[in-house]
Design an enzyme around this catalytic site. Structure first.
Site, PDB file in Angstrom:
ATOM      1  CB  CYS A   1      24.579 -10.772  -2.659  1.00 41.66           C
ATOM      2  SG  CYS A   1      24.690 -11.956  -1.287  1.00 41.66           S
TER       3      CYS A   1
ATOM      4  N   GLY B   1      11.017  -8.471  -5.335  1.00 40.16           N
ATOM      5  CA  GLY B   1      10.674  -8.219  -3.935  1.00 40.16           C
ATOM      6  C   GLY B   1       9.186  -8.288  -3.691  1.00 40.16           C
ATOM      7  CG  ASP B   2       7.550  -7.904  -0.356  1.00 46.03           C
ATOM      8  OD1 ASP B   2       8.358  -8.763   0.046  1.00 46.03           O
ATOM      9  OD2 ASP B   2       7.279  -6.867   0.294  1.00 46.03           O
TER      10      ASP B   2
END
Length: 317
Positions: A96, A197-198
């Site tokens: 985080c 991610g992505d």
């Protein structure tokens, strides 16, 4: 094996992946789900609000995610979280990037102290009988990209899988995720690696698999109001036909099931307040939905929610 190779994961996201939404996602796609992150210190203090976040989904594999920076506190919190939830695994948040988390030395701040991070993993592993996993990032910033050595340290400490977000802490969610670093982590460890991610579409999932060689694939923001993305990505990874997203009336029915589950879990007032954002997400990209989005922003009762749902099904396609 903890996870089936090629499995799709719903990323743990604070304020989004509550029990109701995780239940919907797991039922639709049999994805692996993880609770919203929960403070280890709050669990040790038996904070009721934190404890309620740990509810396990009935469908699919479900883990609990905790955060903190004190090995003994994390160990105690992990044991209590497992006792309370009956979860299939315990995930430690070391990824985080939000200031209120990292400023306390939690989340991705632990990537600056691999020795402490390893002690946390070892303490948690010794405290629970289920697998322990780690959610991490590429590194703190572009000058301290240490994902490979960090993942190796987590494996040596006893982690049984790592989920790697291909961005540094300082990038937050901007820029492009670095899938090459995930590939490098996969080459360096023997435990499963989950790419994050992505990954927004089934095509992204396939491209990520080819680029990284990862064992699992984690989807996050793209699932907001669209849990079918998980099902589509899972089909693509299995080389199966990619199912089309259901028609709007069916999507609204799914949303209503989510809101009723949330009401069961949290009560009408909180469920209605949270339905404002979730219902608006379900209408993303729907033509001529502005009128109903305005009504959604004022939801106060489940009767309001049901009336809006009926109106959408009657007026929109």
């Amino acid at each position: 094996m903890l996870f089936e190779t090629g499995k799709v994961f719903l990323a743990p996201m604070a304020g989004v992946t509550d029990w109701a939404f995780r239940t919907i996602c797991a039922e639709l796609s049999d994805c692996v789900t993880v609770t919203e992150m929960v403070s280890s210190r709050a669990l040790v203090y038996r904070d009721k609000k934190s404890m309620r976040l740990l509810r396990k989904t009935a469908a699919g594999t479900c883990g609990v995610q905790i955060f903190g920076n004190e090995p003994t506190v994390m160990a105690e919190a992990a044991a209590f979280a497992l006792e309370l939830s009956g979860a299939d695994f315990v995930d430690i948040n070391m990824g985080c990037p939000m200031p209120k988390i990292v400023n306390n030395g939690d989340g991705s701040a632990l990537m600056k102290d691999p020795e402490l991070a390893a002690r946390i993993v070892e303490a948690v592993k010794n405290a629970v009988p289920v697998p322990v996993t780690v959610k991490m990032r590429k590194g703190w910033d572009k000058g301290s990209v240490n994902a490979v050595s960090f993942a190796c340290a987590m494996e040596q400490a006893g982690a049984q899988a790592v989920a790697v977000h291909g961005r540094t802490k300082t990038m937050l969610y901007s820029g492009t995720a670095d899938w090459d670093i995930i590939h490098d982590v996969k080459q360096a460890v023997r435990i499963p690696v989950i790419a994050n991610g992505d990954i927004f579409t089934p095509e992204n999932a396939i491209a990520c698999k080819e680029r990284t060689g990862a064992d699992g694939f984690m989807l996050g923001r793209t699932t907001f109001g669209d849990p079918w993305t998980l099902l589509q990505a899972q089909a693509a990874l299995r080389c199966e036909p990619i199912p089309e997203r259901p028609p709007l009336c069916d999507r609204v029915d799914t949303a209503m099931r989510q809101f009723h589950l949330a009401e069961q879990d949290k009560g009408e007032n909180i469920a209605c307040l949270e339905a404002r954002k979730h219902f608006a997400w379900y209408l993303r990209g729907v033509p001529y939905s502005g009128y109903y989005k305005e009504k959604i922003s004022a939801i106060a009762t489940m009767q309001d929610v049901e009336a809006i749902a009926e109106g959408i099904k009657k007026d929109l396609r």
